[in-house]
Design an enzyme around this catalytic site. Structure first.
Site, mmCIF file in Angstrom:
data_model
loop_
_atom_site.group_PDB
_atom_site.id
_atom_site.type_symbol
_atom_site.label_atom_id
_atom_site.label_comp_id
_atom_site.label_asym_id
_atom_site.label_seq_id
_atom_site.Cartn_x
_atom_site.Cartn_y
_atom_site.Cartn_z
ATOM 1 N N LYS A 162 -10.123 -13.974 3.206
ATOM 2 C CA LYS A 162 -9.084 -12.873 4.176
ATOM 3 C C LYS A 162 -10.120 -12.658 5.383
ATOM 4 C CE LYS A 162 -8.034 -8.241 3.291
ATOM 5 N NZ LYS A 162 -7.613 -7.000 2.314
ATOM 6 N N GLY A 174 -2.162 -6.288 10.979
ATOM 7 C CA GLY A 174 -1.766 -6.120 12.157
ATOM 8 C C GLY A 174 -0.789 -7.451 12.446
ATOM 9 N N ARG A 221 0.920 -1.192 0.054
ATOM 10 C CA ARG A 221 0.125 0.078 -0.016
ATOM 11 C C ARG A 221 0.761 1.144 -0.021
ATOM 12 N NH1 ARG A 221 -5.167 0.125 0.802
ATOM 13 N NH2 ARG A 221 -4.894 -1.874 2.060
ATOM 14 N N GLU A 259 0.642 -7.945 -3.867
ATOM 15 C CA GLU A 259 -0.730 -7.113 -4.242
ATOM 16 C C GLU A 259 -0.244 -5.601 -4.016
ATOM 17 O OE1 GLU A 259 -3.832 -6.333 -1.255
ATOM 18 O OE2 GLU A 259 -3.537 -8.206 -0.710
ATOM 19 N N GLY A 297 1.052 -6.428 5.762
ATOM 20 C CA GLY A 297 0.860 -4.860 5.506
ATOM 21 C C GLY A 297 2.133 -3.891 6.037
#
Length: 214
Positions: free
Chosen positions: A134, A164, A22, A45, A184
């Protein structure tokens, strides 16, 4: 990866960790993608709320080894699925479980991993054609809940907690029946150097392998 028709599960065989990039920018996509591939990551992704995400996905799909699955996250509408398909992405990851998005992904012959927060959503997503579920956000769905879900979900369901996750929090979910994780900000966030991203990637890969040996 096995020969013959490739299914989503095959990409999870060696290292079932999904890199969520991201905030990735196109000018860093190739370098970041390659350092992750070198660490053993086979699924990457790019969330569609990143800067120029379709360009980053296109670069990753062209520049990374063929065994790396590249796709998009935060896919909210069926039209977004078409955009991912058009630039060579092969994976659709969603924060929700909209059956229209799932069906569009399958029409385009893309893998699809919708986000679910209840068993009701999980079963609906599987019925619509999801390749995996997910569990999101994992911070609100602890291992004890995942274990309870496992008791009722079809045995072959791939369960991937996201949100997290850190190297030292994976074990509880694995013991509860998780098949892998989406990673992430503990792996990648804008502003980190390639060296830092590489260290993070290797730490996650090492933690996973230690779990498997244990």
């Amino acid at each position: 990866m096995r020969k013959g028709a490739v299914v989503f599960r095959d990409y999870l065989t060696e290292l079932p960790l999904i890199a969520i990039l991201r905030g990735l920018k196109p000018d860093e996509a190739e370098t970041v993608g390659l350092v992750l591939a070198e660490a053993g990551f086979r699924i990457i992704e790019v969330p569609l709320n990143s800067p120029d995400p379709f360009r980053s996905i296109e670069i990753l799909a062209k520049k990374l080894p063929a065994e790396v699955l590249v796709g998009a996250g935060t896919v909210l509408e069926p039209a977004m699925v078409d955009g991912v398909h058009d630039v060579g992405g092969k994976l659709i990851v969603m924060p929700h479980a909209d059956p229209e998005v799932i069906r569009r992904a399958k029409e385009q012959r893309l893998y699809c991993t919708p986000g679910v927060a209840t068993p009701t959503e999980a079963f609906a997503a599987l019925k619509a054609g999801a390749d995996a579920i997910k569990i999101f956000p994992a911070e609100a769905i602890p291992p004890a809940v995942v274990k309870a879900w496992r008791a009722v979900l079809p045995r072959e369901t791939l369960v991937l907690p996201v949100g997290g996750i850190k190297p030292d929090t994976m074990k509880g979910y694995v013991d509860a029946g998780a098949n892998g994780f989406g990673l992430g900000s503990a792996l990648f966030s804008p502003g980190l150097s390639v060296e830092e991203i590489g260290r993070n990637a290797r730490a996650f890969a090492s933690a996973w392998r230690d779990l498997r040996r244990g």
